[in-house]
Design an enzyme around this catalytic site. Sequence first.
Site, PDB file in Angstrom:
ATOM      1  N   ALA A  72       0.819  -1.214   0.000  1.00 30.84           N
ATOM      2  CA  ALA A  72       0.000   0.000   0.000  1.00 30.84           C
ATOM      3  C   ALA A  72       0.852   1.263   0.000  1.00 30.84           C
ATOM      4  CB  ALA A  72      -0.940  -0.006   1.204  1.00 30.84           C
ATOM      5  N   THR A  73       1.983   1.244   0.680  1.00 28.18           N
ATOM      6  CA  THR A  73       2.820   2.454   0.694  1.00 28.18           C
ATOM      7  C   THR A  73       3.214   2.844  -0.728  1.00 28.18           C
ATOM      8  OG1 THR A  73       3.647   1.946   2.905  1.00 28.18           O
ATOM      9  CG2 THR A  73       4.959   3.467   1.585  1.00 28.18           C
ATOM     10  N   ASN A 152      -6.844   2.901  10.283  1.00 30.19           N
ATOM     11  CA  ASN A 152      -6.101   1.770  10.835  1.00 30.19           C
ATOM     12  C   ASN A 152      -6.019   1.787  12.353  1.00 30.19           C
ATOM     13  OD1 ASN A 152      -4.501   4.055   9.718  1.00 30.19           O
ATOM     14  ND2 ASN A 152      -2.836   3.124  10.881  1.00 30.19           N
ATOM     15  N   GLN A 180      -7.221  -0.996   4.982  1.00 29.75           N
ATOM     16  CA  GLN A 180      -7.846  -1.693   6.121  1.00 29.75           C
ATOM     17  C   GLN A 180      -9.255  -2.180   5.787  1.00 29.75           C
ATOM     18  OE1 GLN A 180      -6.524  -2.760   8.800  1.00 29.75           O
ATOM     19  NE2 GLN A 180      -4.618  -1.589   8.916  1.00 29.75           N
ATOM     20  N   SER A 200      -3.340  -3.688   0.226  1.00 30.63           N
ATOM     21  CA  SER A 200      -2.114  -4.430   0.539  1.00 30.63           C
ATOM     22  C   SER A 200      -2.431  -5.847   0.986  1.00 30.63           C
ATOM     23  CB  SER A 200      -1.376  -3.691   1.659  1.00 30.63           C
ATOM     24  OG  SER A 200      -0.153  -4.322   1.926  1.00 30.63           O
ATOM     25  N   HIS A 202      -0.745  -8.005   2.962  1.00 26.63           N
ATOM     26  CA  HIS A 202      -0.446  -8.511   4.305  1.00 26.63           C
ATOM     27  C   HIS A 202      -1.455  -8.085   5.364  1.00 26.63           C
ATOM     28  CE1 HIS A 202       1.514  -5.047   6.516  1.00 26.63           C
ATOM     29  NE2 HIS A 202       1.659  -4.595   5.290  1.00 26.63           N
ATOM     30  N   THR A 242      10.275  -6.475 -12.812  1.00 24.50           N
ATOM     31  CA  THR A 242       9.848  -7.863 -12.989  1.00 24.50           C
ATOM     32  C   THR A 242       8.795  -8.223 -11.952  1.00 24.50           C
ATOM     33  OG1 THR A 242      12.018  -8.420 -13.850  1.00 24.50           O
ATOM     34  CG2 THR A 242      10.681 -10.246 -13.034  1.00 24.50           C
ATOM     35  N   CYS A 327       3.299   2.035  12.825  1.00 27.02           N
ATOM     36  CA  CYS A 327       4.246   2.744  11.957  1.00 27.02           C
ATOM     37  C   CYS A 327       4.875   3.945  12.651  1.00 27.02           C
ATOM     38  CB  CYS A 327       3.554   3.206  10.690  1.00 27.02           C
ATOM     39  SG  CYS A 327       2.769   1.875   9.812  1.00 27.02           S
TER      40      CYS A 327
END
Length: 379
Positions: A72-73, A152, A180, A200, A202, A242, A327
């Site tokens: 996401a970043t 979040n 989220q 994202s 994860h 790639t 974070c």
Amino acid sequence: MDNIIYLDNNATTPVDSRVLEAMLPYFSNEYANASSTHNFGQSIKKSINRSREEVANLIGANSNEIIFTSGATESINLSLIGYALANIEKGKHIITLKTEHKAVLDTCKYLETIGFEISYLSVNNDGLIDLNKLKSEINDSSILISVMFVNNEIGVIQPIKEIANIAHDSAMAFFCDATQAVGKVDILVNEFDIDIMAFSGHKFYAPKGIGGLYIKGLSNNKFKLQPILHGGGHENGIRSGTLNVPGIVALGKACELAKKEMNDNAEIISALRNELENDLLKFPGSFVNGSIENRIYNVCNICFPGMDANVMIGKMKNVAVSNGSACTSAIIEPSHVLAAIGLSDRDAFASIRFSLGKYNNRSEVHTVSKLVRELFIKS
Ligand SMILES: *Cc1c(COP(=O)(O)O)cnc(C)c1O
């Protein structure tokens, strides 16, 4: 970390074993480059396309509107910087919220250093946007609104469709950090009228380092993004490099599972969250941070006035929870989200985020309530 009670699912989630199983062959036998023209490469490309369809299917998009990124970043950086630079002739003003994730806020700060103007809107005390304030902030130079779907830290859900309408009424684009929300709640991009959306893997049981970006009408170039990574022209020329084949296959599998299972999981998780929250609210003076009604089902962010959240977390040795956003927790500052909803520094430092996921159970919730109770008796 065997006996860990993991209530930090908003920071990251474990990888679902079915996701791991799906991605493993792509580390060994299925190693070809998806861009190679030989049969081996083309068979890998088919797997990539299947994943793209699973991702698109989860969010009600077309598979040619999805690009893969490292998370996401990166998706947020590409959306904000890429849109700003590609649309500079339309204006230089962007509107966002003070409660956004640092990936949005710090990218906006960067854009300020290269000549863009950013409005950081304050939110109401429940964490929700003030739509009139949003409207009054728009000017002739405004090009983009960036508002997250689910916060979040406190889990509040913004009125996304209304925000999108306001953006479109002023011929602006709407970008949404839905990290989220995707994989947890039903998001159909067309229903919410989202133009560009970041997510994202994860955060919903895929591994770290894989994410994606939805761009409405990508093939007809409706929302132009200037690339940040230049190279082989992968992903429609927007994100060279790639392809991370195992990660992409994993993300596709996680999306497939979420589509089938997230609503059933939501029911179970919300019952656990409510039980935990009811228990925690029995402690003297404790209260929920942020809107209770407009909130996702897996989070409770609770203030225990007079307590020190870091001390509490330190004493609950096998419990993984968070004092605000992971974070920012390297810096000892009150969470910017809790500050934005009007909490004093003292109350912010007395707040703990409990974020649940599909692998939690009732006995874990009971243990955590019991541990918190013991902390109160001793204090
Ligand atoms: C986790 C998170 C991010 C960052 O995602 P990464 O994939 O770890 O870069 C951005 N926004 C929100 C709301 C998040 O929860």
